[in-house]
Write a protein that holds these residues in place. Structure first.
Motif, PDB file in Angstrom:
ATOM      1  N   ASP A   1     111.965  44.448  -1.052  1.00 38.16           N
ATOM      2  CA  ASP A   1     111.219  45.657  -1.397  1.00 38.16           C
ATOM      3  C   ASP A   1     110.531  46.173  -0.139  1.00 38.16           C
ATOM      4  OD1 ASP A   1     109.432  47.609  -2.302  1.00 38.16           O
ATOM      5  OD2 ASP A   1     108.910  46.487  -4.105  1.00 38.16           O
ATOM      6  N   PRO A   2     110.891  47.363   0.336  1.00 41.17           N
ATOM      7  CA  PRO A   2     110.264  47.885   1.553  1.00 41.17           C
ATOM      8  C   PRO A   2     108.774  48.175   1.392  1.00 41.17           C
ATOM      9  CG  PRO A   2     111.686  49.545   0.550  1.00 41.17           C
ATOM     10  CD  PRO A   2     111.899  48.273  -0.208  1.00 41.17           C
ATOM     11  N   SER A   3     108.273  48.187   0.172  1.00 40.70           N
ATOM     12  CA  SER A   3     106.848  48.443  -0.072  1.00 40.70           C
ATOM     13  C   SER A   3     105.983  47.202   0.121  1.00 40.70           C
ATOM     14  CB  SER A   3     106.633  48.946  -1.500  1.00 40.70           C
ATOM     15  OG  SER A   3     107.347  50.135  -1.712  1.00 40.70           O
ATOM     16  N   LEU A   4     106.592  46.027   0.143  1.00 44.74           N
ATOM     17  CA  LEU A   4     105.837  44.786   0.225  1.00 44.74           C
ATOM     18  C   LEU A   4     105.719  44.327   1.682  1.00 44.74           C
ATOM     19  CD1 LEU A   4     107.242  42.976  -2.936  1.00 44.74           C
ATOM     20  CD2 LEU A   4     105.211  44.410  -2.729  1.00 44.74           C
TER      21      LEU A   4
ATOM     22  N   MET B   1      93.154  49.745  -0.175  1.00 41.33           N
ATOM     23  CA  MET B   1      92.561  50.989  -0.666  1.00 41.33           C
ATOM     24  C   MET B   1      91.853  50.738  -1.989  1.00 41.33           C
ATOM     25  SD  MET B   1      94.376  54.568  -1.822  1.00 41.33           S
ATOM     26  CE  MET B   1      95.330  54.619  -0.333  1.00 41.33           C
ATOM     27  N   GLY B   2      90.569  51.031  -2.024  1.00 43.39           N
ATOM     28  CA  GLY B   2      89.807  50.866  -3.251  1.00 43.39           C
ATOM     29  C   GLY B   2      90.290  51.799  -4.346  1.00 43.39           C
ATOM     30  N   ALA B   3      89.952  51.451  -5.570  1.00 39.76           N
ATOM     31  CA  ALA B   3      90.370  52.236  -6.734  1.00 39.76           C
ATOM     32  C   ALA B   3      89.878  53.673  -6.624  1.00 39.76           C
ATOM     33  CB  ALA B   3      89.833  51.597  -8.007  1.00 39.76           C
ATOM     34  N   THR B   4      90.770  54.602  -6.949  1.00 38.65           N
ATOM     35  CA  THR B   4      90.427  56.028  -6.946  1.00 38.65           C
ATOM     36  C   THR B   4      90.228  56.557  -8.368  1.00 38.65           C
ATOM     37  OG1 THR B   4      92.746  56.736  -7.055  1.00 38.65           O
ATOM     38  CG2 THR B   4      91.777  56.431  -4.849  1.00 38.65           C
ATOM     39  N   GLY B   5      90.706  55.822  -9.359  1.00 36.94           N
ATOM     40  CA  GLY B   5      90.650  56.283 -10.734  1.00 36.94           C
ATOM     41  C   GLY B   5      91.700  57.339 -11.052  1.00 36.94           C
ATOM     42  N   ARG B   6      92.523  57.682 -10.084  1.00 38.49           N
ATOM     43  CA  ARG B   6      93.530  58.731 -10.287  1.00 38.49           C
ATOM     44  C   ARG B   6      94.714  58.225 -11.107  1.00 38.49           C
ATOM     45  NH1 ARG B   6      94.099  62.213  -4.719  1.00 38.49           N
ATOM     46  NH2 ARG B   6      91.873  62.527  -4.404  1.00 38.49           N
ATOM     47  N   GLU B   7      95.224  59.113 -11.944  1.00 33.83           N
ATOM     48  CA  GLU B   7      96.463  58.817 -12.659  1.00 33.83           C
ATOM     49  C   GLU B   7      97.621  58.966 -11.688  1.00 33.83           C
ATOM     50  OE1 GLU B   7      97.028  60.854 -16.341  1.00 33.83           O
ATOM     51  OE2 GLU B   7      95.014  60.358 -17.049  1.00 33.83           O
ATOM     52  N   VAL B   8      98.594  58.093 -11.827  1.00 30.57           N
ATOM     53  CA  VAL B   8      99.778  58.142 -10.985  1.00 30.57           C
ATOM     54  C   VAL B   8     101.022  58.064 -11.853  1.00 30.57           C
ATOM     55  CG1 VAL B   8      98.654  57.129  -8.960  1.00 30.57           C
ATOM     56  CG2 VAL B   8      99.792  55.638 -10.612  1.00 30.57           C
ATOM     57  N   SER B   9     102.099  58.592 -11.324  1.00 33.54           N
ATOM     58  CA  SER B   9     103.397  58.489 -11.990  1.00 33.54           C
ATOM     59  C   SER B   9     104.469  58.570 -10.922  1.00 33.54           C
ATOM     60  CB  SER B   9     103.578  59.609 -13.025  1.00 33.54           C
ATOM     61  OG  SER B   9     103.555  60.869 -12.396  1.00 33.54           O
ATOM     62  N   GLY B  10     105.635  58.093 -11.265  1.00 33.27           N
ATOM     63  CA  GLY B  10     106.719  58.146 -10.303  1.00 33.27           C
ATOM     64  C   GLY B  10     108.002  57.601 -10.877  1.00 33.27           C
ATOM     65  N   THR B  11     108.975  57.497  -9.999  1.00 35.02           N
ATOM     66  CA  THR B  11     110.285  57.005 -10.376  1.00 35.02           C
ATOM     67  C   THR B  11     110.717  55.935  -9.388  1.00 35.02           C
ATOM     68  OG1 THR B  11     111.386  58.713  -9.064  1.00 35.02           O
ATOM     69  CG2 THR B  11     110.993  59.205 -11.400  1.00 35.02           C
ATOM     70  N   GLY B  12     111.677  55.148  -9.812  1.00 32.67           N
ATOM     71  CA  GLY B  12     112.185  54.113  -8.934  1.00 32.67           C
ATOM     72  C   GLY B  12     113.527  53.605  -9.399  1.00 32.67           C
ATOM     73  N   HIS B  13     114.044  52.702  -8.615  1.00 32.50           N
ATOM     74  CA  HIS B  13     115.341  52.089  -8.878  1.00 32.50           C
ATOM     75  C   HIS B  13     115.253  50.620  -8.482  1.00 32.50           C
ATOM     76  CE1 HIS B  13     119.198  50.626  -7.269  1.00 32.50           C
ATOM     77  NE2 HIS B  13     119.674  51.174  -8.352  1.00 32.50           N
ATOM     78  N   ALA B  14     115.875  49.771  -9.247  1.00 39.59           N
ATOM     79  CA  ALA B  14     115.964  48.357  -8.894  1.00 39.59           C
ATOM     80  C   ALA B  14     117.366  47.853  -9.235  1.00 39.59           C
ATOM     81  CB  ALA B  14     114.925  47.536  -9.645  1.00 39.59           C
ATOM     82  N   THR B  15     117.839  46.970  -8.400  1.00 40.49           N
ATOM     83  CA  THR B  15     119.106  46.299  -8.657  1.00 40.49           C
ATOM     84  C   THR B  15     118.823  44.803  -8.684  1.00 40.49           C
ATOM     85  OG1 THR B  15     120.359  48.021  -7.510  1.00 40.49           O
ATOM     86  CG2 THR B  15     121.463  45.905  -7.831  1.00 40.49           C
TER      87      THR B  15
ATOM     88  N   LEU C   1     105.921  57.542  -0.814  1.00 46.70           N
ATOM     89  CA  LEU C   1     105.252  58.717  -0.252  1.00 46.70           C
ATOM     90  C   LEU C   1     104.568  59.509  -1.365  1.00 46.70           C
ATOM     91  CD1 LEU C   1     104.583  60.639   2.079  1.00 46.70           C
ATOM     92  CD2 LEU C   1     106.807  61.734   1.683  1.00 46.70           C
ATOM     93  N   GLY C   2     105.265  59.719  -2.474  1.00 43.97           N
ATOM     94  CA  GLY C   2     104.681  60.432  -3.606  1.00 43.97           C
ATOM     95  C   GLY C   2     103.468  59.716  -4.165  1.00 43.97           C
ATOM     96  N   LEU C   3     103.532  58.385  -4.223  1.00 42.75           N
ATOM     97  CA  LEU C   3     102.397  57.607  -4.721  1.00 42.75           C
ATOM     98  C   LEU C   3     101.187  57.778  -3.803  1.00 42.75           C
ATOM     99  CD1 LEU C   3     101.198  55.515  -6.700  1.00 42.75           C
ATOM    100  CD2 LEU C   3     102.099  53.744  -5.180  1.00 42.75           C
ATOM    101  N   LEU C   4     101.392  57.652  -2.504  1.00 43.07           N
ATOM    102  CA  LEU C   4     100.289  57.796  -1.555  1.00 43.07           C
ATOM    103  C   LEU C   4      99.689  59.203  -1.597  1.00 43.07           C
ATOM    104  CD1 LEU C   4     101.728  55.749   1.431  1.00 43.07           C
ATOM    105  CD2 LEU C   4      99.889  55.075  -0.143  1.00 43.07           C
ATOM    106  N   GLN C   5     100.521  60.208  -1.829  1.00 41.12           N
ATOM    107  CA  GLN C   5     100.008  61.583  -1.979  1.00 41.12           C
ATOM    108  C   GLN C   5      99.132  61.680  -3.228  1.00 41.12           C
ATOM    109  OE1 GLN C   5     103.937  63.474  -1.758  1.00 41.12           O
ATOM    110  NE2 GLN C   5     103.130  64.750  -0.104  1.00 41.12           N
TER     111      GLN C   5
ATOM    112  N   GLY D   1      95.754  60.446  -2.710  1.00 38.96           N
ATOM    113  CA  GLY D   1      94.967  61.166  -1.718  1.00 38.96           C
ATOM    114  C   GLY D   1      94.924  60.456  -0.360  1.00 38.96           C
ATOM    115  N   ALA D   2      95.807  59.469  -0.176  1.00 38.00           N
ATOM    116  CA  ALA D   2      95.820  58.701   1.077  1.00 38.00           C
ATOM    117  C   ALA D   2      96.476  59.474   2.211  1.00 38.00           C
ATOM    118  CB  ALA D   2      96.556  57.377   0.860  1.00 38.00           C
ATOM    119  N   ILE D   3      97.393  60.364   1.865  1.00 41.24           N
ATOM    120  CA  ILE D   3      98.041  61.202   2.879  1.00 41.24           C
ATOM    121  C   ILE D   3      98.197  62.606   2.327  1.00 41.24           C
ATOM    122  CG2 ILE D   3      99.278  59.318   4.012  1.00 41.24           C
ATOM    123  CD1 ILE D   3     101.764  60.167   2.513  1.00 41.24           C
ATOM    124  N   ASP D   4      98.272  63.540   3.229  1.00 39.96           N
ATOM    125  CA  ASP D   4      98.441  64.947   2.870  1.00 39.96           C
ATOM    126  C   ASP D   4      99.693  65.447   3.572  1.00 39.96           C
ATOM    127  OD1 ASP D   4      97.961  67.437   1.795  1.00 39.96           O
ATOM    128  OD2 ASP D   4      96.658  68.049   3.448  1.00 39.96           O
ATOM    129  N   VAL D   5     100.700  65.768   2.792  1.00 38.67           N
ATOM    130  CA  VAL D   5     101.961  66.240   3.380  1.00 38.67           C
ATOM    131  C   VAL D   5     102.221  67.651   2.932  1.00 38.67           C
ATOM    132  CG1 VAL D   5     104.447  65.853   3.502  1.00 38.67           C
ATOM    133  CG2 VAL D   5     102.899  63.925   3.515  1.00 38.67           C
TER     134      VAL D   5
END
Length: 130
Positions: free
Chosen positions: A30-33, A87-101, A119-123, A126-130
């Motif tokens: 997992d490139p995220s780990l 990163m401490g808790a922001t309380g923000r709702e998050v959503s996204g998509t993924g794939h696993a094999t 990238l979408g999760l970090l946006q 509020g950790a990054i602004d693209v």
């Protein structure tokens, strides 16, 4: 087994359930780990942080199997309620998509490869602004 992984481990947030689901020499990629090649104990520790930080609910959108390989397309929703990668808790709702094999062996999960929209999760956090 893959459906049970998402129901019992992710949605029920029972990371210890993987002990019975995975082979002793399980490998997670997992490139995220912290590393792209983790054993079961390290994968559990790092994924525990994700489950505690976001309390995600995963939905399997598609599942295909061929031979010993199972591919899953999924979506998730959660809320950032705990520390994630410093990163401490922001309380923000998050959503996204993924794939696993997953590669299965003897009725257990032996190896997995993961890809999510980090990238979408970090946006959303509020950790990054693209």
């Amino acid at each position: 087994m893959v459906r049970s992984f998402f129901e019992d481990v992710v949605n029920a947030r029972n990371i210890d359930a993987v002990d019975a689901m995975c082979t002793a020499d399980y490998r997670e990629h997992d490139p995220s780990l912290s590393s792209y090649d983790l054993g079961l104990a390290q994968a559990k520790a790092e994924n525990r942080e994700i489950l505690e930080a976001f309390q995600p609910v995963a939905t399997i959108e598609g599942l295909m199997a061929e031979g010993d390989m199972v591919c899953v397309r999924l979506s998730f929703k959660g809320r950032h309620v705990g520390t994630f990668q410093g990163m401490g808790a922001t309380g923000r709702e998050v959503s996204g998509t993924g794939h696993a094999t997953f590669r299965c062996e003897g009725g257990k999960l032996a190896e997995s490869w993961w890809n999510f929209d980090d990238l979408g999760l970090l946006q959303q956090l509020g950790a990054i602004d693209v």
